[in-house]
Design a protein around this motif. Structure first.
Motif, PDB file in Angstrom:
ATOM      1  N   GLU A  34       1.167  -1.367   0.017  1.00 46.30           N
ATOM      2  CA  GLU A  34       0.019   0.280  -0.029  1.00 46.30           C
ATOM      3  C   GLU A  34       1.107   1.369  -0.547  1.00 46.30           C
ATOM      4  OE1 GLU A  34      -2.769   0.292   2.808  1.00 46.30           O
ATOM      5  OE2 GLU A  34      -4.260  -1.837   1.895  1.00 46.30           O
ATOM      6  N   GLU A  74     -10.123   3.016  -2.439  1.00 42.47           N
ATOM      7  CA  GLU A  74     -11.253   3.710  -1.842  1.00 42.47           C
ATOM      8  C   GLU A  74     -10.326   5.209  -1.026  1.00 42.47           C
ATOM      9  OE1 GLU A  74     -12.526   0.713   0.642  1.00 42.47           O
ATOM     10  OE2 GLU A  74     -13.063  -0.270  -0.399  1.00 42.47           O
ATOM     11  N   ASP A  75      -9.138   5.464  -1.763  1.00 45.29           N
ATOM     12  CA  ASP A  75      -8.073   5.960  -0.627  1.00 45.29           C
ATOM     13  C   ASP A  75      -8.657   6.955  -1.904  1.00 45.29           C
ATOM     14  OD1 ASP A  75      -6.133   8.050  -0.262  1.00 45.29           O
ATOM     15  OD2 ASP A  75      -4.976   6.116   0.558  1.00 45.29           O
ATOM     16  N   GLU A  76      -9.136   8.176  -1.014  1.00 47.78           N
ATOM     17  CA  GLU A  76      -9.519   9.707  -1.265  1.00 47.78           C
ATOM     18  C   GLU A  76      -8.326  10.206  -2.190  1.00 47.78           C
ATOM     19  OE1 GLU A  76     -12.287  12.227   0.887  1.00 47.78           O
ATOM     20  OE2 GLU A  76     -13.877  10.442   0.548  1.00 47.78           O
ATOM     21  N   GLU A  77      -6.923  10.122  -1.171  1.00 48.17           N
ATOM     22  CA  GLU A  77      -5.852  11.023  -1.263  1.00 48.17           C
ATOM     23  C   GLU A  77      -5.927  10.458  -3.262  1.00 48.17           C
ATOM     24  OE1 GLU A  77      -2.848  11.876   0.930  1.00 48.17           O
ATOM     25  OE2 GLU A  77      -3.501  10.695   2.503  1.00 48.17           O
ATOM     26  N   LYS A  91       0.772   3.898  -3.199  1.00 51.15           N
ATOM     27  CA  LYS A  91       0.348   5.451  -2.899  1.00 51.15           C
ATOM     28  C   LYS A  91       1.397   6.078  -2.873  1.00 51.15           C
ATOM     29  CE  LYS A  91      -1.758   8.028   0.052  1.00 51.15           C
ATOM     30  NZ  LYS A  91      -2.818   8.119   1.901  1.00 51.15           N
ATOM     31  N   LEU A 143      -6.682   0.891  -3.116  1.00 48.81           N
ATOM     32  CA  LEU A 143      -6.820   1.738  -2.624  1.00 48.81           C
ATOM     33  C   LEU A 143      -7.647   3.009  -3.308  1.00 48.81           C
ATOM     34  CD1 LEU A 143      -2.525   1.386  -3.108  1.00 48.81           C
ATOM     35  CD2 LEU A 143      -3.901   2.144  -1.311  1.00 48.81           C
TER      36      LEU A 143
END
Length: 424
Positions: free
Chosen positions: A330, A351-354, A334, A349
């Motif tokens: 991850e 679901e990761d807003e960044e 990222k 990943l």
């Protein structure tokens, strides 16, 4: 957290070489291991950030980056020369997704299964196709790096209708062609090069066909593959594509779409960046993304992207695995997404807003679905030969020189002969 290295006995049991520490000029041991990571040209600077973050977390390992040629074929040939000579000069390298079977069978790269099992790496956390692409003959030779998948682009200022099937695409492309100054209804890649293979796979698999089965047997001569190829032939020979579509590669699709010439286009995720750049695109702000149309068995997107492999002849296997595992995890993925715009292969990943804030592609549910539906190109140690066979026969079929039935028959015969020549 620092990772402890395997004991020599365990490494011997795995068939691996032990780690050696980096020494200073006077012979003193500074308790560091140095590994070399080879990859293609990176214009984003993401690699430097990735390595810096890894070394901060793993101060016992120094990573030296070696830049390979930007041309994939040239890089491939350099790796083959290197590894066939059992050179340990590169420890970890980025590999095109079509290299896994070739490099695995040639004994160039380390099988990772025992390491994956030992460290309890959850391979189910990755999109299935990205794992499948790195697996050959029951062994995992690569960890997923970052992914590409074929997408459908469309002009939102012309239509909000997204074709769900290839039949609907034909209808909508014909109906909307000419609106807002467009010349064509649809663009794709149909030139005789790798792009014709990736496009054909999307048609063939969406109708339930295959090229090779899970055991590597040639199964392209099937009613399903014929139906998919016939649909590709129909679209290629329609009056809503350019007359010179048989010369179109990705760059031609990109430039024509960005000039405002087409309503719909098939291309890779990178097109979204250029199509929405007002300095180079006339359609910026009017571009939608969708999954590719479905055949009778659903939608299929050809998988693109890169994987991480370890040179079997590396002197620093444990440190190399630590780096590969971290890059493919991850944290590493990222960084690659945020700094380099690379699409993660880990499902969570998305679901990761960044990450989803990086681009419309990464935020798109359609892109996520495309990765779920992604199809690796044929996994075989002679992929270049299989690809060449497909390119030649597909080109003849699209040009009207042979029928879809004749094309799959010829591909079947040539593929079987090519595979038999390897096993005999």
């Amino acid at each position: 957290m620092k990772r402890s290295f395997l004991m020599v006995a365990l490494l011997a049991g795995l068939g691996l070489a032990g780690c050696s520490a980096v020494t200073s000029g006077d012979g003193a041991n500074d308790d560091k291991v140095q590994i070399t990571y080879a990859r293609g040209t990176d214009t984003t600077g993401a690699t430097d950030i990735l390595v810096e973050a890894f070394e901060k977390e793993h101060p016992e390992i120094d990573v030296v980056v070696r830049e390979m040629p930007s041309d994939t074929g040239e890089s491939h040939n350099q790796y083959v020369t290197m590894f066939s000579g059992k050179s340990p000069e590169v420890d970890v390298f980025d590999a095109d997704i079509v290299w896994s079977a070739e490099f695995g069978q040639a004994n160039y790269v380390l099988p990772l299964d025992r390491l994956i099992e030992r460290d309890q790496v959850d391979m189910d956390a990755y999109f299935p196709a990205t794992v499948e692409a790195g697996r050959y003959n029951g062994r995992q030779y690569a960890m997923p790096g970052y992914a590409d998948a074929g997408l459908l682009y469309y002009r939102t200022d012309i239509t909000d209708q997204v074709p769900e099937t290839w039949d609907e695409l034909e209808q909508l492309a014909q109906e909307n062609m000419g609106k807002e100054g467009t010349k064509f209804g649809y663009l794709m890649q149909a030139a005789q090069y790798e792009g014709i293979v990736t496009n054909a796979i999307e048609y063939i698999y969406s109708y339930g066909g295959q090229v090779l089965d899970a055991n590597g047997n040639v199964v392209i001569n099937s009613p399903e593959a014929i139906e998919g190829l016939e649909k590709m032939i129909d679209i290629t020979n329609s009056d809503f594509v350019p007359n010179n579509i048989l010369n179109f590669m990705e760059i031609d699709t990109e430039s024509s779409f960005n000039e405002g010439n087409a309503v719909y286009a098939r291309n890779w995720p990178y097109l979204n960046d250029t199509a929405n750049d007002p300095e180079i695109s006339k359609v910026a702000g009017n571009v939608g993304i969708a999954t590719l149309p479905a055949g009778s068995e659903g939608a299929a997107s050809s998988l693109g992207g890169w994987m991480r492999m370890i040179n079997r002849y590396s002197d620093e296997v444990e440190a190399s695995w630590t780096f590969v595992k971290w890059m493919s995890g991850e944290e590493g993925q990222k960084i690659s997404a945020l700094e380099g715009g690379k699409a993660p292969t880990l499902e969570a990943l998305y679901e990761d807003e960044e990450i989803t804030d990086v681009s419309a592609v990464l935020a798109s549910e359609d892109f996520y679905d495309s990765l779920q539906n992604a199809i690796p190109r044929p996994i075989t140690p002679i992929y270049p030969e299989i690809s060449d066979i497909m390119q030649i026969e597909l080109s003849k079929a699209l040009a009207g020189e042979i029928t879809a039935e004749e094309a799959v028959e010829r591909m079947e015969t040539k593929m079987k002969a090519a595979l038999e020549s390897v096993t005999n």
